[in-house]
Design an enzyme around this catalytic site. Structure first.
Site, PDB file in Angstrom:
ATOM      1  N   LYS A 175     -12.412 -24.232  -9.206  1.00  0.00           N
ATOM      2  CA  LYS A 175     -11.482 -24.376  -8.623  1.00  0.00           C
ATOM      3  C   LYS A 175     -11.727 -25.901  -7.137  1.00  0.00           C
ATOM      4  O   LYS A 175     -12.219 -25.850  -6.576  1.00  0.00           O
ATOM      5  CB  LYS A 175     -11.098 -23.452  -6.991  1.00  0.00           C
ATOM      6  CG  LYS A 175     -10.074 -23.718  -5.955  1.00  0.00           C
ATOM      7  CD  LYS A 175     -10.367 -22.833  -4.903  1.00  0.00           C
ATOM      8  CE  LYS A 175     -10.359 -24.950  -3.900  1.00  0.00           C
ATOM      9  NZ  LYS A 175      -9.856 -26.104  -4.203  1.00  0.00           N
ATOM     10  N   GLY A 228     -20.096 -28.459  -0.656  1.00  0.00           N
ATOM     11  CA  GLY A 228     -18.445 -28.703   0.041  1.00  0.00           C
ATOM     12  C   GLY A 228     -19.624 -28.310   1.720  1.00  0.00           C
ATOM     13  O   GLY A 228     -20.722 -29.175   1.687  1.00  0.00           O
ATOM     14  N   SER A 229     -18.373 -28.490   2.193  1.00  0.00           N
ATOM     15  CA  SER A 229     -19.304 -28.202   3.603  1.00  0.00           C
ATOM     16  C   SER A 229     -19.891 -27.177   4.211  1.00  0.00           C
ATOM     17  O   SER A 229     -20.028 -25.914   3.631  1.00  0.00           O
ATOM     18  CB  SER A 229     -17.934 -27.893   4.928  1.00  0.00           C
ATOM     19  OG  SER A 229     -17.292 -27.457   4.612  1.00  0.00           O
ATOM     20  N   ASN A 230     -20.859 -27.086   5.457  1.00  0.00           N
ATOM     21  CA  ASN A 230     -21.526 -26.179   5.881  1.00  0.00           C
ATOM     22  C   ASN A 230     -20.460 -24.862   6.169  1.00  0.00           C
ATOM     23  O   ASN A 230     -21.382 -24.353   5.775  1.00  0.00           O
ATOM     24  CB  ASN A 230     -22.790 -27.271   6.813  1.00  0.00           C
ATOM     25  CG  ASN A 230     -23.623 -27.063   6.177  1.00  0.00           C
ATOM     26  OD1 ASN A 230     -23.959 -28.828   5.464  1.00  0.00           O
ATOM     27  ND2 ASN A 230     -25.023 -26.878   6.122  1.00  0.00           N
ATOM     28  N   VAL A 232     -17.678 -23.634   5.282  1.00  0.00           N
ATOM     29  CA  VAL A 232     -16.992 -24.079   4.452  1.00  0.00           C
ATOM     30  C   VAL A 232     -18.138 -22.351   3.498  1.00  0.00           C
ATOM     31  O   VAL A 232     -18.408 -21.635   3.302  1.00  0.00           O
ATOM     32  CB  VAL A 232     -16.349 -23.956   3.557  1.00  0.00           C
ATOM     33  CG1 VAL A 232     -16.470 -23.460   2.043  1.00  0.00           C
ATOM     34  CG2 VAL A 232     -15.166 -24.415   4.315  1.00  0.00           C
ATOM     35  N   GLY A 233     -19.454 -23.640   3.459  1.00  0.00           N
ATOM     36  CA  GLY A 233     -20.328 -23.043   2.418  1.00  0.00           C
ATOM     37  C   GLY A 233     -21.383 -21.711   3.683  1.00  0.00           C
ATOM     38  O   GLY A 233     -20.933 -20.674   2.211  1.00  0.00           O
ATOM     39  N   GLU A 250     -24.274 -26.240  -2.160  1.00  0.00           N
ATOM     40  CA  GLU A 250     -25.129 -28.070  -2.149  1.00  0.00           C
ATOM     41  C   GLU A 250     -23.724 -28.177  -1.082  1.00  0.00           C
ATOM     42  O   GLU A 250     -23.217 -28.427  -1.142  1.00  0.00           O
ATOM     43  CB  GLU A 250     -24.435 -28.525  -2.730  1.00  0.00           C
ATOM     44  CG  GLU A 250     -25.838 -28.339  -4.388  1.00  0.00           C
ATOM     45  CD  GLU A 250     -27.431 -28.399  -3.773  1.00  0.00           C
ATOM     46  OE1 GLU A 250     -27.524 -28.641  -2.333  1.00  0.00           O
ATOM     47  OE2 GLU A 250     -28.134 -27.617  -4.507  1.00  0.00           O
ATOM     48  N   CYS A 284     -22.617 -36.839  -0.440  1.00  0.00           N
ATOM     49  CA  CYS A 284     -23.272 -35.619   0.654  1.00  0.00           C
ATOM     50  C   CYS A 284     -24.509 -36.567   0.943  1.00  0.00           C
ATOM     51  O   CYS A 284     -25.371 -36.191   1.519  1.00  0.00           O
ATOM     52  CB  CYS A 284     -23.439 -34.474  -0.137  1.00  0.00           C
ATOM     53  SG  CYS A 284     -23.889 -34.808  -1.483  1.00  0.00           S
ATOM     54  N   GLU A 385     -22.871 -34.945  10.728  1.00  0.00           N
ATOM     55  CA  GLU A 385     -22.585 -35.801   9.318  1.00  0.00           C
ATOM     56  C   GLU A 385     -21.808 -36.076   9.752  1.00  0.00           C
ATOM     57  O   GLU A 385     -20.643 -35.991   9.916  1.00  0.00           O
ATOM     58  CB  GLU A 385     -22.633 -34.719   7.496  1.00  0.00           C
ATOM     59  CG  GLU A 385     -22.509 -35.742   6.308  1.00  0.00           C
ATOM     60  CD  GLU A 385     -22.323 -34.868   5.672  1.00  0.00           C
ATOM     61  OE1 GLU A 385     -21.819 -33.810   4.985  1.00  0.00           O
ATOM     62  OE2 GLU A 385     -23.101 -34.979   4.248  1.00  0.00           O
TER      63      GLU A 385
END
Ligand code: ADP
Length: 484
Positions: A175, A228-230, A232-233, A250, A284, A385
């Protein structure tokens, strides 16, 4: 008319089950639609997971040399269309054509690397306490896996997840980010044309908030690898933990460069600029803090500002461009908001600090290369970030304070020191809390053959690329084999 592309599910190129589509736009000229893609949803994700599950037993049994051959063939096909893919990348993501070519070439290298890795030993043989027992431990695939990727490296990140997942016998639902599906489509297309059986690799372009959770909840999916982002992760990690499936995350960084008193200042400026401004700061591993020994602060700062203010910003398709636009209106808005936060917190803008306007700039999402000084470690711009062309200068009185400042963040992806002092370089290597450490080179960059990943809040602790990828994409079966 721009071309309309399709998803790949069970070996068939298909539209979204809802029929919905989404335009893929050029961030340098937002009126330009690069391509039209399906806007897939939960149903498409579920169908793709089922297709991956049906294909799994056959792919897991496919001899490793055959898997390796398919990856090699896909590498050759991607290399043949390198210019076309690089142009697609620049047009949908905004980075310069030189960077896009480099990234596509890296995709080719990754496919080749894992074609080789597929032929490496799959386990270990042990001596048993029982003389007649043949005792071994073999690494076997996990099953169908979901790979969820961001827009900032839309060829390289899908390649570094897809290639090892396939090499080690898993089937895949990829995806990619909605903002940059065309490059991921090329990767899926070359693998399909290279001879992957139907359902081994499925591509679902669609809404992250629907496709992502549907994959995490699918009973067929046995692992998720996410970049991706923290925010969503961590949500995905919670879902995976509930289901008891493997996950790998990551996420962000707040990567420092330390410039010590003996540094070659021209070199320090060059690597800070490259780390902070290439890809418009949207890596990143981008440099977002530069921690400078007070004895060289003034000289470094003046050179950094002169260099940052002279960078050529524009459409990444033009040869003279050093830095392209941000990827989207949301990204531009968020970076400008952070610049406002920095000013209100009392940091000083030395150059940039605004959107770029007039001429071609009005057509895209441009922000000027921005340098702050008087940044203190407790400011939000020193902790969060920003993901844009913004770097903050922080003063340090000595090496110990520089290391303490560098480590004073919840992230720990990459870090660099600029010095000629071998003793201090060694101390930096030992004391810095980062998964990727550079001495006299920029914080960004990743070669395919070595592990990639961060400490602390930058990752879930596992590593991607190199031999490390085998650990994530396989599980171990220990076998006690005795004669009948
Ligand atoms: P970025 O800031 O890089 O866009 P995101 O975390 O928003 O980071 O996106 C990374 C990937 O995660 C994209 O492919 C996006 O579509 C996907 N995504 C977004 N929301 C979700 C979600 N709720 N669950 C799973 N994946 C998601």
């Amino acid at each position: 008319m721009e071309r309309e592309y399709l998803n790949l599910i069970g070996g068939q190129w298909t539209p979204a089950s809802s029929g919905a589509t989404n335009p893929d736009r050029n961030p340098a000229r937002t009126e330009e639609v690069v391509a039209v893609f399906p806007s897939g949803g939960r149903e498409d994700a579920a169908r793709a997971a089922e297709a991956a599950a049906r294909a799994f037993p056959g792919w897991a049994r496919t001899p490793l040399p055959r898997r390796s051959e398919i990856l090699l063939k896909a590498a050759a096909l991607l290399e043949q269309r390198l210019d076309e893919v690089a142009q697609a990348l620049t047009r949908e993501e905004g980075k310069t054509l030189a960077e896009s070519k480099g990234e596509t070439a890296r995709g080719v290298s990754l496919l080749r690397y894992y074609a080789g890795e597929a032929l490496q030993p799959t386990g270990d043989v042990y001596g048993s306490a029982v003389p007649s027992t043949f005792l071994f431990a073999e690494r076997v695939p996990l099953g169908p896996v979901a790979l969820i990727t961001p827009w900032n490296f839309p060829v390289a990140i899908p390649a570094w997840k897809v290639a090892p997942a396939l090499a080690f016998g898993n089937t895949v639902v990829l995806k990619p980010a909605e903002l940059t599906p065309l490059t991921a489509w090329h990767l899926a297309d070359v693998l399909d044309k290279a001879g992957l059986p139907p359902g081994v690799l499925n591509l679902v372009v669609g809404r992250g908030s629907q496709v992502g959770p549907a994959l995490a909840e699918s009973p067929h999916i046995k692992a998720i690898s996410f970049t991706g982002s923290n925010a969503v992760g961590s949500g995905l990690a919670a879902r995976c933990a509930e289901r008891g499936i493997k996950f790998q995350l990551e996420m962000g960084g707040k990567n420092p460069v330390i410039v010590l008193a003996d540094a070659d200042l021209d070199k320090a400026v060059e690597l800070t600029i490259a780390g902070a401004m290439l890809s418009t700061g949207q890596k990143c591993t981008a440099t977002s803090r530069v921690i400078v020994h007070r004895d060289v602060l003034e000289g470094f700062r003046d050179r950094l500002v002169a260099r940052a203010s002279s960078l050529k910003v524009g459409d990444g398709m033009k040869a003279e461009t050093y830095m392209g636009p941000l990827v989207s209106a949301d990204a531009q808005k968020s970076v400008l908001e952070y610049i406002g936060v920095g000013k209100r917190e009392g940091a000083r803008v030395l150059t940039g600090g605004t959107r770029l306007e007039g001429g071609e700039y009005d057509a895209g999402y441009y922000v000027a290369p921005t340098v702050f000084d008087r940044v203190r470690p407790d400011m939000r711009i020193a902790q969060e970030e920003i993901f844009g062309p913004v770097v903050g200068v922080i003063e340090a009185r000595d090496f110990d304070e520089a290391i303490a400042l560098a480590n004073d963040t919840r992230f720990g992806l990459s870090a660099s020191v600029v010095t000629r002092d071998l003793g201090l370089a060694l101390r930096f290597i030992r004391e810095i809390e980062a998964g990727i450490v550079h001495v006299n080179s920029q914080t960004a960059g990743a070669e395919p053959q070595v592990p990639f990943g961060g400490f602390k809040g930058s990752s879930s602790g596992s590593r991607e690329q190199g031999k490390a990828a085998r650990e994530f994409f396989t599980q171990i079966k220990t076998v006690y084999l005795d004669p009948p």
